[in-house]
Design a protein around this motif. Structure first.
Motif: not given
Length: 115
Positions: A14-41
């Motif tokens: 969570l801290l890592a995906v927020l490093e570039p700037g503020p995000l709301h909850g669903y955008a955080i979920i999407a960022a983790v999924q995108r960065r993990s290539g879809g492996a983490l949901e």
């Protein structure tokens, strides 16, 4: 990937995906999924309690935002303490993965060492 694979690492994710700037909850979920290539949901029931806890610890701050025609959303961002904690999480992860890698993928054994 197993759902419990992130156990113990959720804060760092969570801290890592927020490093570039503020995000709301669903955008955080999407960022983790995108960065993990879809492996983490991640599920909302997992991240919102974690975000609230990180905010109580002073690692995140939040504010309400709204765009024209959209409902209000809470956006989360790192504090200075959150950035310092993220640096510690990264160092610990590097150490952890090196140790596990050394066990799972051992190099050539040196003579005289027991296995």
């Amino acid at each position: 990937m197993k759902a419990d694979a992130v156990r113990g690492h959720l804060d760092g994710l969570l801290l890592a995906v927020l490093e570039p700037g503020p995000l709301h909850g669903y955008a955080i979920i999407a960022a983790v999924q995108r960065r993990s290539g879809g492996a983490l949901e991640l599920r909302t029931g997992t991240i919102y309690p974690a975000l609230n806890r990180l905010e109580r610890l002073g690692l995140l701050s939040s504010s309400w935002e709204s765009a024209a025609g959209e409902r209000r959303r809470r956006a989360y961002e790192l504090t200075d303490a959150g950035r310092a904690t993220l640096a510690g999480e990264r160092a610990a992860w590097t150490e952890f993965t090196a140790a596990i890698g050394a066990v799972l993928n051992p190099g050539p054994q040196r003579p005289g060492l027991a296995t």
